[in-house]
Design a protein around this motif. Structure first.
Motif, PDB file in Angstrom:
ATOM      1  N   ARG A   4       0.678  -1.498   0.122  1.00  0.00           N
ATOM      2  CA  ARG A   4       0.172   0.017   0.530  1.00  0.00           C
ATOM      3  C   ARG A   4       0.827   1.267  -0.301  1.00  0.00           C
ATOM      4  NH1 ARG A   4      -3.060  -1.553   5.114  1.00  0.00           N
ATOM      5  NH2 ARG A   4      -2.562  -3.410   4.096  1.00  0.00           N
ATOM      6  N   GLU A  57       1.642   1.885  -3.827  1.00  0.00           N
ATOM      7  CA  GLU A  57       0.387   2.843  -4.352  1.00  0.00           C
ATOM      8  C   GLU A  57       0.446   3.694  -3.649  1.00  0.00           C
ATOM      9  OE1 GLU A  57      -2.679   0.478  -2.334  1.00  0.00           O
ATOM     10  OE2 GLU A  57      -2.500  -1.087  -3.212  1.00  0.00           O
ATOM     11  N   THR A  70      -4.984  -5.694 -11.335  1.00  0.00           N
ATOM     12  CA  THR A  70      -4.775  -7.546 -10.662  1.00  0.00           C
ATOM     13  C   THR A  70      -4.126  -8.876 -10.194  1.00  0.00           C
ATOM     14  OG1 THR A  70      -5.230  -5.582  -9.030  1.00  0.00           O
ATOM     15  CG2 THR A  70      -4.971  -7.049  -7.492  1.00  0.00           C
ATOM     16  N   ARG A  81       0.109 -11.423  -6.462  1.00  0.00           N
ATOM     17  CA  ARG A  81       0.988 -13.055  -6.775  1.00  0.00           C
ATOM     18  C   ARG A  81       0.565 -13.030  -8.534  1.00  0.00           C
ATOM     19  NH1 ARG A  81      -3.565 -11.026  -3.166  1.00  0.00           N
ATOM     20  NH2 ARG A  81      -3.797 -11.151  -1.161  1.00  0.00           N
ATOM     21  N   LYS A 139       4.997  -9.123   0.458  1.00  0.00           N
ATOM     22  CA  LYS A 139       3.932 -10.264   1.389  1.00  0.00           C
ATOM     23  C   LYS A 139       3.365 -11.431   0.713  1.00  0.00           C
ATOM     24  CE  LYS A 139       2.512  -7.952   5.480  1.00  0.00           C
ATOM     25  NZ  LYS A 139       1.883  -6.747   6.104  1.00  0.00           N
ATOM     26  N   LYS A 140       3.609 -11.434  -0.304  1.00  0.00           N
ATOM     27  CA  LYS A 140       2.898 -13.073  -1.114  1.00  0.00           C
ATOM     28  C   LYS A 140       3.524 -13.268  -1.751  1.00  0.00           C
ATOM     29  CE  LYS A 140      -1.180  -9.401   0.035  1.00  0.00           C
ATOM     30  NZ  LYS A 140      -0.459  -7.891   0.360  1.00  0.00           N
TER      31      LYS A 140
HETATM   32  N1  F0G Z   1      -2.734  -5.630  -3.839  1.00  0.00           N
HETATM   33  C1  F0G Z   1      -3.579  -6.848  -3.713  1.00  0.00           C
HETATM   34  C2  F0G Z   1      -4.189  -7.663  -4.501  1.00  0.00           C
HETATM   35  C3  F0G Z   1      -3.253  -6.967  -2.319  1.00  0.00           C
HETATM   36  O1  F0G Z   1      -3.937  -8.500  -2.035  1.00  0.00           O
HETATM   37  C4  F0G Z   1      -2.504  -6.658  -0.885  1.00  0.00           C
HETATM   38  C5  F0G Z   1      -3.293  -7.004   0.359  1.00  0.00           C
HETATM   39  C6  F0G Z   1      -2.889  -5.396  -1.526  1.00  0.00           C
HETATM   40  C7  F0G Z   1      -2.315  -4.570  -2.882  1.00  0.00           C
HETATM   41  C8  F0G Z   1      -1.764  -4.231  -0.663  1.00  0.00           C
HETATM   42  O2  F0G Z   1      -0.819  -4.907   0.006  1.00  0.00           O
HETATM   43  O3  F0G Z   1      -0.939  -5.409   2.538  1.00  0.00           O
HETATM   44  O4  F0G Z   1       1.394  -5.213   1.655  1.00  0.00           O
HETATM   45  O5  F0G Z   1      -0.097  -2.885   2.195  1.00  0.00           O
HETATM   46  N2  F0G Z   1      -3.546  -7.754   1.188  1.00  0.00           N
HETATM   47  C9  F0G Z   1      -3.649  -8.673   1.940  1.00  0.00           C
HETATM   48  C10 F0G Z   1      -4.719  -9.642   2.017  1.00  0.00           C
HETATM   49  C11 F0G Z   1      -3.968  -7.680   3.126  1.00  0.00           C
HETATM   50  O6  F0G Z   1      -5.531 -10.287   2.982  1.00  0.00           O
HETATM   51  O7  F0G Z   1      -5.174  -9.934   1.286  1.00  0.00           O
HETATM   52  P1  F0G Z   1       0.646  -4.788   1.542  1.00  0.00           P
END
Ligand code: F0G
Length: 457
Positions: free
Chosen positions: A100, A103, A181, A217, A256-257
């Motif tokens: 984020r 972003e 996405t 992802r 984190k993914k």
């Molecule tokens: N974009 C997507 C598609 C996401 O799934 C997430 C986070 C973010 C952006 C933001 O990334 O958490 O590192 O700031 N998804 C997590 C979830 C929180 O549980 O789906 P981030």
């Protein structure tokens, strides 16, 4: 061999604590039926998110020890930058503490009041960061993507006809970028095909609009392309990733993914002027451009993670274990978003609990029931998260879908954990008529799902 196994053995273990049904009843009541309020120690299998919750490999832990914590120009930054460039092929890499933050920087620089940003489906932080700039976030996933039971190999695809219409309606000058996405988290972890990526990129570039990925992802998406798209069965996942990202002008990423790390992210672009503006903002809020809010050891873990996530035995196991959960509960009649996505299974709580009206939150009720049954933590993605209060009349409006997401942390749980989850879901499904709805007793003005309080109806 037919059996797909976890392609690793376990070197370090983390005990999880058993609780009784009676203990969980008291814990849930004290948490006001909101699973975000639980202490993680009271959770047996934590499927709240796949974000930052995975297990690192021995190579990643070894790299952590090589972390160079120099403020500027650390060797860890060099290895991180090289890994990101080798994977995605962009010219400029801007490190951030998580997705984020990338972003926020991207949209601050690219968007202004009145702009419109199309995406297949914005993730909630992505939407919030677009809207924070006064721009409008528009979701243009194909119609099949919105129907839980509809089967389509690439249910995350963008509706290109709707994209052309939107461009004609608002004009190219008000669309600063088009985003896709991968995979489409908000709509079930569904992949996007190479054909769709190619087509959307062509439309974007024909109108002179930059095309970006929300790449969280990306590796899972690439493996779906290998499994499902004609012409890619013999390509390596790395080749597929290279081809996908060659269509794009930049990306945001949460490491984190598919970075297989516990924290981190980045922003990429090929535009030197844009990169300069982004780095200026980065220094203001995240840190110097060679660490961007991360420790040197985090940069190292991500550099190794980006390489490991493309190992095909890992990806085969990853998608197979998610599919295993989905198929085993669907076979017993549990309604899920079909087909199973990459990182999570989504139960259709509206279809499973038709006796609970949307404004008594069937998804939240089901998530609480799974906790009571077996100590499993999941998330509601329905009217608690996306329900709205009509500003004029004060009327409560439900969300389009009432889902419960079971997100699978990477490399953290084994097949017997998944078997346990399957058994718990089937037990709850068999006594679904007895599940009661919930009543909201307190809510915050924004992002209420994190802190809302409930009681049983
Ligand atoms: N974009 C997507 C598609 C996401 O799934 C997430 C986070 C973010 C952006 C933001 O990334 O958490 O590192 O700031 N998804 C997590 C979830 C929180 O549980 O789906 P981030």
């Amino acid at each position: 061999m037919q059996t797909i196994i976890e392609p690793f053995r376990i070197k370090s273990v983390e005990p999880i604590r058993m609780t009784t049904h009676q203990e969980r009843e008291a814990i849930l009541k004290a948490a006001h039926y909101n699973l975000f309020a639980l202490s993680a120690e009271d959770v047996l299998i934590d499927l709240l998110t796949d974000s930052g919750t995975g297990a690192m490999s021995s190579e990643q832990w070894a790299a952590v020890m090589r972390g160079d914590e120099s403020y500027a120009g650390s060797a860890s930054w060099g290895r991180f930058e090289a890994a990101v460039k080798a994977t995605f092929g962009f010219e400029f890499v801007i490190p951030t503490h998580q997705g984020r933050a990338a972003e926020r920087i991207l949209f601050s620089v690219m968007c202004k009041e009145g702009d419109v940003v199309p995406n297949n489906t914005h993730f909630d932080t992505t939407r919030a960061n677009v809207e924070y700039q006064g721009a409008r976030a528009v979701d243009l996933v194909i119609p099949e993507g919105k129907v839980p039971e509809a089967i389509h190999p690439f249910k995350g695809n963008m509706d290109t006809g709707a994209l052309e219409e939107l461009i004609a309606e608002v004009g190219t000058e008000r669309i600063p970028l088009i985003m896709i996405t991968i995979t489409n988290n908000s709509m079930g972890g569904q992949p996007v095909s190479m054909a769709n990526i190619r087509e959307v990129a062509a439309i974007a570039h024909e109108h002179g609009i930059p095309f970006y990925f929300d790449a969280c992802r990306f590796a899972e998406n690439a493996f779906f392309i290998k499994l499902r798209e004609e012409g890619y069965e013999d390509s390596s996942v790395r080749e597929i990733v290279t081809e996908m990202f060659a269509f794009a002008d930049g990306c945001t990423m949460s490491a984190k993914k598919d970075g297989l790390a516990n924290i981190g992210g980045f922003l990429c672009t090929n535009d030197a002027a844009l990169a300069q503006q982004e780095k200026d903002l980065l220094i203001l809020t995240e840190g110097f451009p060679t660490y961007g809010g991360l420790a040197g050891r985090d940069l190292e873990a991500i550099a190794v993670g980006l390489e490991e996530v493309l190992h095909e035995d890992y990806l085969e196991y990853r998608l197979a274990s998610t599919r295993y959960l989905g198929e085993h509960i669907a076979r017993q009649g549990v309604p899920i978003v079909q087909p199973p996505g990459g990182h999570a299974i989504y139960i259709d709580a509206r279809a499973m609990l038709p006796h609970i009206p949307p404004l008594q939150f069937p998804g939240q009720a089901l998530a609480c029931e799974l906790y009571l049954e077996a100590g499993i933590r999941s998330t509601e993605i329905g009217s608690v998260m996306f329900g709205k209060t009509e500003p004029d009349s004060g009327e409560e409006l439900p969300a389009d879908m009432e889902l419960v997401r079971l997100a699978i942390p990477r490399r953290a749980y084994t097949q017997s954990h998944v078997d346990y989850v399957v058994e718990a879901i089937i037990n709850v499904f068999e006594r679904r008529q007895d599940i009661r709805g919930l009543k909201l007793t307190w809510q915050a003005p924004y992002l209420r799902h994190f802190t809302a309080r409930f009681e049983q109806v």
